[in-house]
Design an enzyme around this catalytic site. Structure first.
Site, mmCIF file in Angstrom:
data_model
loop_
_atom_site.group_PDB
_atom_site.id
_atom_site.type_symbol
_atom_site.label_atom_id
_atom_site.label_comp_id
_atom_site.label_asym_id
_atom_site.label_seq_id
_atom_site.Cartn_x
_atom_site.Cartn_y
_atom_site.Cartn_z
ATOM 1 C CE LYS A 23 -2.738 3.293 2.832
ATOM 2 N NZ LYS A 23 -3.837 2.885 4.488
ATOM 3 C CD GLU A 66 -6.390 7.905 10.416
ATOM 4 O OE1 GLU A 66 -5.735 7.173 10.706
ATOM 5 O OE2 GLU A 66 -6.014 8.710 9.190
ATOM 6 C CD GLU A 86 -6.717 2.763 1.735
ATOM 7 O OE1 GLU A 86 -6.920 4.039 2.233
ATOM 8 O OE2 GLU A 86 -8.087 2.524 1.192
ATOM 9 C CD GLU A 130 -10.194 7.867 -0.991
ATOM 10 O OE1 GLU A 130 -9.996 7.628 -0.404
ATOM 11 O OE2 GLU A 130 -10.954 6.893 -1.589
#
Length: 434
Positions: free
Chosen positions: A196, A241, A285, A421
């Site tokens: 990733k 986050e 992910e 996105e």
């Protein structure tokens, strides 16, 4: 390029006098901020507004966070603190923001304000911080005259400046370039050890002269109340986050990875959440992101726990896959120590980390600066709250704005979808300034 930590520009040997006292309930913190140099940490209407700079510590290089933790311990050891409130964020505090990459030209900073206006759990306070050799805080001496001058310097809310609107345009990496970068990353993942990588693109603009940055902060705080709305040294944004939170021996984090746009109505919105929760690509992910956080925190907490399955977190414009992690600190680490241990997580870099960082440096034609780095605050006891600097923009002294948004790229990623996105993730900043 490997850099080393610089010596803090301002000596951390400065002894500080800190006094926190309760005040009448303050419902709006943003009006207290400086219009061009705000210091803010806010969520659901609670947090802290910083005014002025009593102490500024600057760092750079691959040891910047460790150096900051050490410098902060020295500052704390020499401070004299009186705290009549005893809430998270009272007493001695510093706001901080750190560069994403070791070789970034962006400076990492800890800023101790002259004043902090705070609100938490329905209680409000003011903290005044000044050098120990400035007993009155105004340099005018003692007595009634000094006390009166000091009182005149107490922060007060001020009216917002004129409204403004600006358009953010593609920066160093346009849409075509981003699609190509994503495809190159997918090829690396399919034919190598990389699993990733998070790739970002940028938008740029310019604020009109003497614009009031507080207007953008109001838009972010009202539009995204569940996020951490922040402003530190020109970095402004609203991050969903939580990188790490330390509170009286408890450590916690909220990991986000995996994203889909909200639906136009209740039915399509529900379908979007179900699609995200069942997406193999997004689950993969997310798993990498959670593993990186758990692995980094496990050596600091013997009872660290995370849910087996992620939940879907609803924001005004997006659904995210989310996992909460929590445990008890077993080694006395401060929040800055844990920031150093965690950064960069797979949520903003990739897996394996070193390979992902190499690909980021190769495919992103810009310095991320503080984007995707830690941003938050640390207290005198080492507790603190730190988010990952997402949904944000850096505002320079001259008014130049650079905003960033990224997406996690895995083997099944489709360049056009990843571009969409990033467009969704730009929305908070684009709307706040536009």
């Amino acid at each position: 390029m490997t850099a080393t930590a610089t010596t803090p520009r301002t000596s951390s040997a400065t002894a500080l006098l800190v006094e926190t006292t309760p005040i009448d309930d303050v419902r709006q913190l943003i009006p207290f901020l400086d219009a061009r140099h705000p210091l803010l940490w806010l969520r659901k209407g609670e947090g802290m507004a910083g005014i002025g700079e009593a102490l500024r510590l600057e760092f750079s290089g691959n040891d910047r966070m460790r150096a900051a933790a050490a410098a902060w311990r020295e500052v704390v050891s020499q401070a004299s603190v009186t705290d009549a409130v005893g809430k998270p964020g009272t007493g001695l505090v510093a706001f901080g923001t750190f560069a994403f990459a070791d070789d970034s030209t962006a400076t990492s900073v800890l800023i101790v304000p002259e004043f902090v206006i705070g609100r938490r759990d329905g209680r409000s306070w003011i903290t005044r911080i000044r050098p120990a050799d400035d007993a009155d805080g105004d340099g005018t001496g003692t007595g009634a005259q000094g006390a009166g001058a000091a009182a005149s310097r107490l922060p007060r809310p001020t009216p917002f400046g004129d409204e403004y609107r600006l358009t953010l345009l593609p920066g160093s990496l346009g849409k075509e370039g981003y699609r190509a970068a994503v495809q190159a990353a997918v090829d690396r993942i399919r034919h190598g050890d990389l699993r990733k990588v998070v790739l970002a693109r940028d938008l740029t603009g310019h604020l009109p002269h003497e614009s009031d940055v507080r207007r953008a902060l109001v838009e972010l705080a009202l539009g995204y109340p569940e996020c951490w709305t922040f402003a530190v040294d020109g970095l402004v944004g609203s991050s969903p986050e939580t990188l790490v939170r330390v509170d009286h021996g408890t450590v916690s984090a909220r990991v986000l990875a995996g994203t889909i746009s909200r639906g136009a109505d209740s039915v399509s919105d529900h379908d979007a959440a179900v699609t995200l929760a069942s997406s193999t690509k997004d689950q993969d992910e997310h798993r990498y992101a959670v593993s990186s956080v758990v692995d980094a925190l496990r050596e600091h907490s013997a009872d660290l726990a995370a849910s087996d399955l992620p939940f879907t977190l609803k924001l005004p414009n997006l659904w995210h896959l989310a996992t909460d992690v929590q445990g008890t600190l077993s080694d006395g680490s401060s929040s800055l120590d844990l920031v150093d241990a965690l950064h960069p997580t797979a949520a903003v870099a990739g897996t394996p980390t070193r390979d992902a960082m190499d690909v980021i440096h190769e495919l992103e034609p810009f310095d991320r600066g503080r984007y995707a780095g830690p941003v938050g605050w640390v207290g005198g006891d080492g507790d603190g709250e730190w988010a990952i600097a997402l949904r944000c923009a850096q505002v320079s002294e001259s008014g130049d704005i650079t905003a960033y948004a990224g997406a996690g790229i895995v083997a099944d990623s489709v360049p056009e979808r990843e571009l969409v996105e990033t467009t969704m993730k730009f929305r908070p900043v684009v709307e706040a300034f536009g």
